[in-house]
Design a protein around this motif. Structure first.
Motif, PDB file in Angstrom:
ATOM      1  N   VAL A  35     142.076   3.580 107.450  1.00 28.56           N
ATOM      2  CA  VAL A  35     142.785   3.718 108.734  1.00 28.56           C
ATOM      3  C   VAL A  35     143.157   2.323 109.236  1.00 28.56           C
ATOM      4  CG1 VAL A  35     142.671   4.528 111.115  1.00 28.56           C
ATOM      5  CG2 VAL A  35     141.644   5.898 109.298  1.00 28.56           C
ATOM      6  N   SER A  94     136.245   7.164 107.570  1.00 30.38           N
ATOM      7  CA  SER A  94     135.266   7.402 108.630  1.00 30.38           C
ATOM      8  C   SER A  94     134.715   8.819 108.564  1.00 30.38           C
ATOM      9  CB  SER A  94     135.936   7.180 109.978  1.00 30.38           C
ATOM     10  OG  SER A  94     135.335   7.976 110.974  1.00 30.38           O
ATOM     11  N   ASN A 213     135.888   3.433 120.954  1.00 31.54           N
ATOM     12  CA  ASN A 213     135.960   2.807 119.629  1.00 31.54           C
ATOM     13  C   ASN A 213     134.944   1.665 119.574  1.00 31.54           C
ATOM     14  OD1 ASN A 213     137.650   3.154 117.155  1.00 31.54           O
ATOM     15  ND2 ASN A 213     139.254   3.599 118.642  1.00 31.54           N
ATOM     16  N   ASP A 239     129.511   5.281 113.926  1.00 31.14           N
ATOM     17  CA  ASP A 239     130.463   5.892 113.001  1.00 31.14           C
ATOM     18  C   ASP A 239     130.403   5.183 111.642  1.00 31.14           C
ATOM     19  OD1 ASP A 239     132.734   7.052 111.895  1.00 31.14           O
ATOM     20  OD2 ASP A 239     134.143   5.878 113.103  1.00 31.14           O
TER      21      ASP A 239
HETATM   22  O1  X2X Z   1     140.953   6.575 115.263  1.00 31.23           O
HETATM   23  C1  X2X Z   1     139.960   5.898 115.555  1.00 31.23           C
HETATM   24  O2  X2X Z   1     139.513   5.840 116.710  1.00 31.23           O
HETATM   25  C2  X2X Z   1     139.259   5.120 114.468  1.00 31.23           C
HETATM   26  C3  X2X Z   1     140.178   4.014 114.022  1.00 31.23           C
HETATM   27  O3  X2X Z   1     138.087   4.563 114.959  1.00 31.23           O
HETATM   28  C4  X2X Z   1     138.952   6.064 113.363  1.00 31.23           C
HETATM   29  O4  X2X Z   1     139.672   6.203 112.416  1.00 31.23           O
HETATM   30  C5  X2X Z   1     137.729   6.898 113.465  1.00 31.23           C
END
Ligand code: X2X
Length: 339
Positions: A35, A94, A213, A239
């Motif tokens: 990501v 993730s 985040n 996470d």
């Molecule tokens: O989308 C999000 O918040 C991120 C970048 O943390 C993930 O891909 C779980």
């Protein structure tokens, strides 16, 4: 007679050698999905994995990284399916993004399950981690190593959040796992699911008031520049990332190369976790200082205030424990208690 025996022997030798040869027909390039890109520990972990694989396989396996989940047009909750189908060959992904397909991965998102980094380590390195890897394998993907995105802290543009009451009616972008809708609804807020690609414009336009985040992501994506002036360190979940390979691709590699790819993932994962924790642990709070230097107000709820968050989200914890598997949750709780 002798001639035909010789021909037979050659034929047999070819027949035996052929599958081995076919097995080693490698693609000129393998696609690695992430990501986040190299401005973040996550992307650096992917880049490092590719580099180590190239080195350890003497260039037989050549990996190109595609950040921004671009192989699935940025739709990170479709990433796991794309890995399974072979649209993506490898990924560092993730637990949140893959939890719609692998229900056990919701474990890590249970609110306030993991109180600290030691808990995260206990889960990744313990029996829980093995069971999670089995679940991924059962879903047709080969898991190799752990990494870390990090503890997800909550930011917003409106006001300081110290207790759930401060979140009331606030609009939050959440990641695309329904568990997050339940958590934020339980806290009295207004969650909206959207991809990471859509999150930043939504924050900039004020379509949503906040997001959650890890600090490395808050800084790397310059989230304070889109009006996110309040940040609460509530550490409600950590996470993890997982290094994986598509099953068919994995099976097409020689044993020796499989082990090289696994060793590379283990090493890249270790390095990535160290990077993800840099400036946040071991008496080094450089990242928090950086956040404050950007004019962001950092709030740290006390034990009683955290208990309010925990209490309100407990029904979500109970509900999702059933989806995840009560035995797995119990195992995780026991490993955390024994850390
Ligand atoms: O989308 C999000 O918040 C991120 C970048 O943390 C993930 O891909 C779980």
């Amino acid at each position: 007679m002798r001639k035909s025996l010789f021909a037979l022997a050659i034929g047999a030798a070819i027949a035996i050698a052929a599958p081995v040869h076919a097995q080693q027909k490698y693609q000129p390039e393998y696609r690695l999905s992430t990501v986040l890109g190299t401005a973040f520990p996550w992307g650096k972990g992917g880049e490092r994995w590719a580099e180590l694989v190239k080195e350890k396989t003497q260039g037989r396996i050549n990996i190109k990284m595609y950040p921004g989940t671009s192989l699935v047009a940025g739709d990170q909750t479709r990433e796991f399916t794309a890995i399974r189908q072979g649209v993506i060959d490898l990924a560092v992904g993730s637990s949140i993004n893959w939890s719609p397909q692998v229900k056990e991965l919701n474990l890590f998102s249970l609110p306030f399950l993991q109180p600290d980094y030691k808990s995260a380590d206990a889960l990744m390195n313990g029996e829980t981690g093995k069971l999670i890897f089995k679940a991924i394998e059962k879903n047709g993907v080969v898991p190799l190593a752990w990494g870390e995105n990090g503890f997800r802290e909550i930011s917003n543009s409106k006001r300081e959040i110290r207790t759930p009451a401060d979140m009331k009616g606030m609009k939050f972008r959440v990641v695309g796992s329904p568990l997050f809708n339940d958590t934020f609804t339980a806290l009295g807020a207004n969650p909206t699911q959207m991809s990471w690609a859509d999150a930043q414009p939504a924050l900039a336009s004020g379509a949503v008031d906040g997001q959650e985040n890890p600090i490395s992501v808050f800084l790397g994506a310059k989230i304070s520049t889109v009006g996110q002036k309040y940040l609460t360190q509530w550490g409600y979940m950590n996470d993890p990332l997982i290094f994986v390979v598509n099953r068919k691709v994995w099976d097409s590699w020689s044993k020796e190369d499989q082990e090289a790819v696994r060793a590379a993932a283990t090493q890249a994962g270790k390095e990535e976790i160290a990077l993800a924790r840099k400036g946040l642990t071991g008496g080094d709070n450089a990242l928090w200082k950086e956040v404050e230097a950007q004019g962001v107000k950092v709030t740290r709820p006390g034990a009683a205030e955290l208990e309010e968050f925990r209490k309100l989200t407990r029904p979500v914890y109970e509900k999702w424990s059933k989806t995840i598997g009560v035995d797995l949750v119990k195992k995780a709780e026991a490993e955390i208690a024994a850390r």
